[in-house]
Design a protein around this motif. Sequence first.
Motif, PDB file in Angstrom:
ATOM      1  N   ALA A 117       0.833  -1.207   0.000  1.00 55.11           N
ATOM      2  CA  ALA A 117       0.000   0.000   0.000  1.00 55.11           C
ATOM      3  C   ALA A 117       0.869   1.261   0.000  1.00 55.11           C
ATOM      4  O   ALA A 117       0.572   2.223  -0.713  1.00 55.11           O
ATOM      5  CB  ALA A 117      -0.931  -0.010   1.217  1.00 55.11           C
ATOM      6  N   LEU A 118       1.950   1.254   0.779  1.00 55.64           N
ATOM      7  CA  LEU A 118       2.839   2.423   0.825  1.00 55.64           C
ATOM      8  C   LEU A 118       3.554   2.653  -0.498  1.00 55.64           C
ATOM      9  O   LEU A 118       3.692   3.791  -0.948  1.00 55.64           O
ATOM     10  CB  LEU A 118       3.900   2.239   1.905  1.00 55.64           C
ATOM     11  CG  LEU A 118       3.593   2.687   3.307  1.00 55.64           C
ATOM     12  CD1 LEU A 118       4.814   2.500   4.182  1.00 55.64           C
ATOM     13  CD2 LEU A 118       3.107   4.110   3.372  1.00 55.64           C
ATOM     14  N   LEU A 119       4.040   1.581  -1.092  1.00 57.30           N
ATOM     15  CA  LEU A 119       4.840   1.707  -2.305  1.00 57.30           C
ATOM     16  C   LEU A 119       4.040   2.235  -3.496  1.00 57.30           C
ATOM     17  O   LEU A 119       4.614   2.768  -4.438  1.00 57.30           O
ATOM     18  CB  LEU A 119       5.493   0.367  -2.650  1.00 57.30           C
ATOM     19  CG  LEU A 119       6.512  -0.125  -1.614  1.00 57.30           C
ATOM     20  CD1 LEU A 119       7.032  -1.511  -1.994  1.00 57.30           C
ATOM     21  CD2 LEU A 119       7.648   0.855  -1.438  1.00 57.30           C
ATOM     22  N   ARG A 120       2.734   2.142  -3.437  1.00 54.27           N
ATOM     23  CA  ARG A 120       1.881   2.662  -4.523  1.00 54.27           C
ATOM     24  C   ARG A 120       1.646   4.169  -4.411  1.00 54.27           C
ATOM     25  O   ARG A 120       1.129   4.787  -5.332  1.00 54.27           O
ATOM     26  CB  ARG A 120       0.538   1.937  -4.531  1.00 54.27           C
ATOM     27  CG  ARG A 120       0.610   0.507  -5.008  1.00 54.27           C
ATOM     28  CD  ARG A 120      -0.783  -0.064  -5.267  1.00 54.27           C
ATOM     29  NE  ARG A 120      -1.643  -0.027  -4.104  1.00 54.27           N
ATOM     30  CZ  ARG A 120      -1.812  -1.030  -3.238  1.00 54.27           C
ATOM     31  NH1 ARG A 120      -1.153  -2.155  -3.411  1.00 54.27           N
ATOM     32  NH2 ARG A 120      -2.636  -0.919  -2.220  1.00 54.27           N
ATOM     33  N   ASP A 139       3.002  10.300  -3.054  1.00 49.45           N
ATOM     34  CA  ASP A 139       3.362  11.295  -2.047  1.00 49.45           C
ATOM     35  C   ASP A 139       4.293  10.743  -0.966  1.00 49.45           C
ATOM     36  O   ASP A 139       4.884  11.505  -0.210  1.00 49.45           O
ATOM     37  CB  ASP A 139       2.128  11.936  -1.414  1.00 49.45           C
ATOM     38  CG  ASP A 139       1.041  10.944  -1.048  1.00 49.45           C
ATOM     39  OD1 ASP A 139       1.251   9.723  -1.194  1.00 49.45           O
ATOM     40  OD2 ASP A 139      -0.046  11.387  -0.637  1.00 49.45           O
ATOM     41  N   VAL A 140       4.453   9.440  -0.901  1.00 47.28           N
ATOM     42  CA  VAL A 140       5.421   8.819  -0.001  1.00 47.28           C
ATOM     43  C   VAL A 140       6.713   8.668  -0.802  1.00 47.28           C
ATOM     44  O   VAL A 140       6.810   7.835  -1.695  1.00 47.28           O
ATOM     45  CB  VAL A 140       4.924   7.447   0.508  1.00 47.28           C
ATOM     46  CG1 VAL A 140       5.987   6.773   1.365  1.00 47.28           C
ATOM     47  CG2 VAL A 140       3.622   7.617   1.287  1.00 47.28           C
ATOM     48  N   VAL A 141       7.695   9.513  -0.498  1.00 47.30           N
ATOM     49  CA  VAL A 141       8.904   9.555  -1.325  1.00 47.30           C
ATOM     50  C   VAL A 141      10.023   8.668  -0.800  1.00 47.30           C
ATOM     51  O   VAL A 141      10.988   8.404  -1.520  1.00 47.30           O
ATOM     52  CB  VAL A 141       9.414  11.004  -1.517  1.00 47.30           C
ATOM     53  CG1 VAL A 141       8.374  11.830  -2.271  1.00 47.30           C
ATOM     54  CG2 VAL A 141       9.769  11.665  -0.197  1.00 47.30           C
ATOM     55  N   ALA A 142       9.911   8.203   0.443  1.00 47.99           N
ATOM     56  CA  ALA A 142      10.904   7.274   0.987  1.00 47.99           C
ATOM     57  C   ALA A 142      10.248   6.449   2.084  1.00 47.99           C
ATOM     58  O   ALA A 142       9.400   6.941   2.824  1.00 47.99           O
ATOM     59  CB  ALA A 142      12.115   8.022   1.541  1.00 47.99           C
TER      60      ALA A 142
END
Length: 154
Positions: free
Chosen positions: A88-91, A94-97
């Motif tokens: 879910a995070l990797l998609r 806006d989550v750049v790292a």
Amino acid sequence: MSELDSIDLKMLRILQREGRIATTDLADQVGLSATPCARRLKRLEDDGYIRGYRAVLDPKRVGCGLQAFINIRLGDHAEKTVAAFQSALLRRQDVVAVYAITGSSDFLIHVMAADLDALSEFTTRTLLRMPGIRDTQSSIVLSVLKAETAVPLA
């Protein structure tokens, strides 16, 4: 994978500062002719020392005026929970790292958003609804004193 010699390290230092440098200019700076320099550069790329070339953007100028680091603790560490959370995070653009870390949290994420409303929207409507999250702690970036992308080389 081959060992890095002093010329390789010098090339990598230059490329981290100036990724668009012409091979001939790079060759001049490291004391090689263009062909051996190009061969070394290709080897550094093929061996995975150089992962890519990209432009470094100013986040504010492109509409990402707010940055935050969010510590995340999962409720359990079952393989299915962790995999669903990571997926879910990797998609998320806006989550750049995303970092898996030790300590009281399991993950540290770096988020870029337009403003506080956008961060709030991400946190309440997206992050807190992701699988397995037990709790989060957010820290909003007030100012960036240093943000290097260069890897320190010996």
